[in-house]
Design an enzyme around this catalytic site. Structure first.
Site, PDB file in Angstrom:
ATOM      1  N   GLU A  98       0.821  -1.212   0.000  1.00 42.14           N
ATOM      2  CA  GLU A  98       0.000   0.000   0.000  1.00 42.14           C
ATOM      3  C   GLU A  98       0.852   1.257   0.000  1.00 42.14           C
ATOM      4  O   GLU A  98       1.972   1.273   0.509  1.00 42.14           O
ATOM      5  CB  GLU A  98      -0.987  -0.019   1.162  1.00 42.14           C
ATOM      6  CG  GLU A  98      -0.346  -0.090   2.525  1.00 42.14           C
ATOM      7  CD  GLU A  98      -1.383  -0.245   3.632  1.00 42.14           C
ATOM      8  OE1 GLU A  98      -2.070  -1.292   3.651  1.00 42.14           O
ATOM      9  OE2 GLU A  98      -1.501   0.655   4.457  1.00 42.14           O
ATOM     10  N   CYS A 111       3.599   8.467   0.419  1.00 43.90           N
ATOM     11  CA  CYS A 111       4.193   7.599   1.435  1.00 43.90           C
ATOM     12  C   CYS A 111       4.267   6.201   0.831  1.00 43.90           C
ATOM     13  O   CYS A 111       3.253   5.641   0.427  1.00 43.90           O
ATOM     14  CB  CYS A 111       3.304   7.615   2.678  1.00 43.90           C
ATOM     15  SG  CYS A 111       3.794   6.426   3.919  1.00 43.90           S
ATOM     16  N   CYS A 118       6.669  -6.862   7.402  1.00 47.81           N
ATOM     17  CA  CYS A 118       7.759  -6.293   8.197  1.00 47.81           C
ATOM     18  C   CYS A 118       8.099  -7.270   9.312  1.00 47.81           C
ATOM     19  O   CYS A 118       7.228  -7.989   9.802  1.00 47.81           O
ATOM     20  CB  CYS A 118       7.301  -4.959   8.796  1.00 47.81           C
ATOM     21  SG  CYS A 118       8.576  -4.122   9.764  1.00 47.81           S
ATOM     22  N   CYS A 122       6.803  -4.122  15.937  1.00 45.67           N
ATOM     23  CA  CYS A 122       6.299  -3.047  16.815  1.00 45.67           C
ATOM     24  C   CYS A 122       4.852  -3.360  17.206  1.00 45.67           C
ATOM     25  O   CYS A 122       4.042  -3.752  16.367  1.00 45.67           O
ATOM     26  CB  CYS A 122       6.387  -1.687  16.119  1.00 45.67           C
ATOM     27  SG  CYS A 122       8.079  -1.249  15.705  1.00 45.67           S
ATOM     28  N   CYS A 125       1.600  -1.702  15.479  1.00 50.30           N
ATOM     29  CA  CYS A 125       1.635  -1.559  14.025  1.00 50.30           C
ATOM     30  C   CYS A 125       1.012  -2.757  13.315  1.00 50.30           C
ATOM     31  O   CYS A 125       1.363  -3.905  13.594  1.00 50.30           O
ATOM     32  CB  CYS A 125       3.082  -1.377  13.583  1.00 50.30           C
ATOM     33  SG  CYS A 125       3.240  -1.170  11.809  1.00 50.30           S
ATOM     34  N   CYS A 339      -0.634   2.507   9.101  1.00 51.98           N
ATOM     35  CA  CYS A 339       0.306   1.668   8.382  1.00 51.98           C
ATOM     36  C   CYS A 339      -0.133   0.206   8.281  1.00 51.98           C
ATOM     37  O   CYS A 339      -0.323  -0.465   9.280  1.00 51.98           O
ATOM     38  CB  CYS A 339       1.581   1.757   9.211  1.00 51.98           C
ATOM     39  SG  CYS A 339       3.023   1.353   8.365  1.00 51.98           S
TER      40      CYS A 339
HETATM   41  N1  SAH Z   1       9.709   0.863   9.937  1.00 46.04           N
HETATM   42  C1  SAH Z   1       9.776   2.280   9.855  1.00 46.04           C
HETATM   43  C2  SAH Z   1       8.762   2.924   8.924  1.00 46.04           C
HETATM   44  C3  SAH Z   1       7.391   2.393   8.843  1.00 46.04           C
HETATM   45  S1  SAH Z   1       6.164   2.862  10.003  1.00 46.04           S
HETATM   46  C4  SAH Z   1       9.692   2.891  11.232  1.00 46.04           C
HETATM   47  O1  SAH Z   1       9.515   2.169  12.203  1.00 46.04           O
HETATM   48  O2  SAH Z   1       9.848   4.099  11.358  1.00 46.04           O
HETATM   49  C5  SAH Z   1       5.991   4.606   9.911  1.00 46.04           C
HETATM   50  C6  SAH Z   1       5.650   5.226  11.241  1.00 46.04           C
HETATM   51  O3  SAH Z   1       4.309   4.947  11.637  1.00 46.04           O
HETATM   52  C7  SAH Z   1       6.544   4.749  12.370  1.00 46.04           C
HETATM   53  O4  SAH Z   1       6.885   5.830  13.197  1.00 46.04           O
HETATM   54  C8  SAH Z   1       5.630   3.782  13.081  1.00 46.04           C
HETATM   55  O5  SAH Z   1       6.072   3.540  14.378  1.00 46.04           O
HETATM   56  C9  SAH Z   1       4.309   4.500  12.979  1.00 46.04           C
HETATM   57  N2  SAH Z   1       3.114   3.691  13.218  1.00 46.04           N
HETATM   58  C10 SAH Z   1       2.877   2.409  12.853  1.00 46.04           C
HETATM   59  N3  SAH Z   1       1.651   2.018  13.244  1.00 46.04           N
HETATM   60  C11 SAH Z   1       1.092   3.078  13.863  1.00 46.04           C
HETATM   61  C12 SAH Z   1      -0.173   3.297  14.490  1.00 46.04           C
HETATM   62  N4  SAH Z   1      -1.084   2.342  14.571  1.00 46.04           N
HETATM   63  N5  SAH Z   1      -0.399   4.524  15.019  1.00 46.04           N
HETATM   64  C13 SAH Z   1       0.535   5.511  14.943  1.00 46.04           C
HETATM   65  N6  SAH Z   1       1.735   5.366  14.368  1.00 46.04           N
HETATM   66  C14 SAH Z   1       2.015   4.148  13.837  1.00 46.04           C
END
Ligand code: SAH
Length: 359
Positions: A98, A111, A118, A122, A125, A339
């Site tokens: 996406e 974006c 991944c 986290c 996420c 994301c």
């Molecule tokens: N792997 C990279 C980039 C992808 S995620 C990273 O960790 O930075 C892009 C951003 O969105 C990251 O800061 C991630 O922590 C955040 N993110 C992911 N899921 C989220 C959610 N449900 N709410 C808010 N931020 C989120």
């Protein structure tokens, strides 16, 4: 894992000088490489067939010899709130990724995803729930920008690598992607308008600092202490915040580029006055900007966004300490904004209907 696309050389991931060598080996004059590069990276051709000023024999020979990536848009959602568009693209092996198109006053921003899935894990996420499927090729990262440019008919001025995946876990492909995206013979997007977001893989940040690039590095910090960060992000077990901050300081010193810290505010987890104070202590010595992102609820996770008042209190504390903090506008919240959510929904629907998305 599916290897269909790895059998032939991926022509759109080659630099102009590599392409010249390739075509020279096929007995072609060097201007042909320039023409072909122009078709791929400026005119955004979706096949060799579109390259009408190249001899048919050459196009056929290339068709035979090379892999030519082109994405198919399988879903497009448009936000009624802010016009943000979310695209679900199918890759040539059937996987989907996406990408998001956002319209700002200063230009259009895209974006993109850097991996299919991944493996960083986290906790808040959606992209990581099914693990990593595979890395994206440089061409497949470019294709997201190219497809959106074609579909919207508008120039993209900013690219953020903040979609699904950890870009520094796909380092070489990411670097080639940046080189091609910012090439004057291609879309010629300024390096300063490219942001790469990482969960904080320290050795890769240190390596990136030596690449002589002018891109912006965004660090997903999300917690001000190791203990809290470890609860949200498994990578925090590998690298302490102290080491992370050291690598960011180094990045700033080597590149002169100010770091962005990303901090997803999660109600009752990292949004207290004490959290803000600890964050201030970390951010002060670093020349940085902080993006506060109210956590976007993911169906499979119980995390909630703090009350709006609490978010503003948090920001005020940063401001009082002269730290630049912006509350990130939540773009496209009505269209699976967080994301990996759209891709995940698509996969679940395919599964429920008995479809098989991968080969
Ligand atoms: N792997 C990279 C980039 C992808 S995620 C990273 O960790 O930075 C892009 C951003 O969105 C990251 O800061 C991630 O922590 C955040 N993110 C992911 N899921 C989220 C959610 N449900 N709410 C808010 N931020 C989120």
């Amino acid at each position: 894992m599916c290897n269909v696309i790895e059998q032939k050389k991926d022509i759109k991931s080659l630099t102009l000088s590599m392409l010249k060598e390739e075509l020279a080996a096929m007995g072609q004059k060097s201007f042909r490489a320039g023409q072909m590069y122009d078709w791929m990276h400026k005119k955004l051709a979706r096949s060799f067939e579109e390259m009408t000023n190249l001899p048919k024999t050459l196009r056929d020979a290339c068709e035979e010899k090379y892999h030519y990536t082109a994405l198919e848009a399988v879903r497009v959602q448009e936000s009624k709130i802010d016009g943000t568009k979310k695209f679900l693209f199918m890759l040539s092996d059937g996987n989907v990724v996406e990408s998001v198109w956002m319209k700002y006053r200063h230009g259009n921003s895209v974006c993109i995803s850097s991996q299919v899935g991944c493996r960083m894990g986290c906790k808040f996420c959606a992209s990581t729930l099914d693990g990593l499927e595979r890395n994206l090729l440089p061409s497949e990262m470019l294709d997201q920008v190219y497809a959106i440019t074609r579909l919207t008919g508008e120039r993209v001025s900013n690219v953020v690598v903040m979609g699904t995946g950890e870009p520094l876990d796909n380092y070489d492909n990411l670097l080639r992607f940046i080189k091609l995206l910012t090439d004057e013979n291609g879309l010629n997007i300024s390096q300063r308008n490219v942001t790469v977001s990482t969960c904080g893989i320290v050795p890769q940040i240190e390596k990136l600092a030596e690449e002589n690039l002018q891109i912006t590095l965004a660090l997903s910090l999300h917690a001000p202490t190791d203990e809290k960060r470890q609860k949200l992000m498994p990578i925090a077990n590998q690298y302490s915040i102290a080491r992370l901050m050291e690598s960011c300081q180094h990045y700033f010193e080597r590149t002169g580029r100010r770091i962005t810290l990303e901090y997803s505010l999660v109600g009752g987890v990292n949004d207290t006055k004490e959290d803000a104070e600890q964050l201030i202590r970390l951010a002060k010595p670093l020349c940085c900007h902080i993006n506060l992102i109210p956590v976007n609820p993911v169906r499979e996770r119980e995390f909630v966004s703090p009350e709006p008042g609490r978010i503003h209190d948090f920001q005020n504390m940063l401001e009082k300490n002269k730290i630049n903090g912006t509350i990130r506008r939540e773009m496209g919240r009505d269209i699976d904004g967080a994301c990996g959510q759209l891709r995940r929904r698509h996969r679940l629907e395919l599964r429920d209907f008995g479809g098989n998305e991968t080969c």
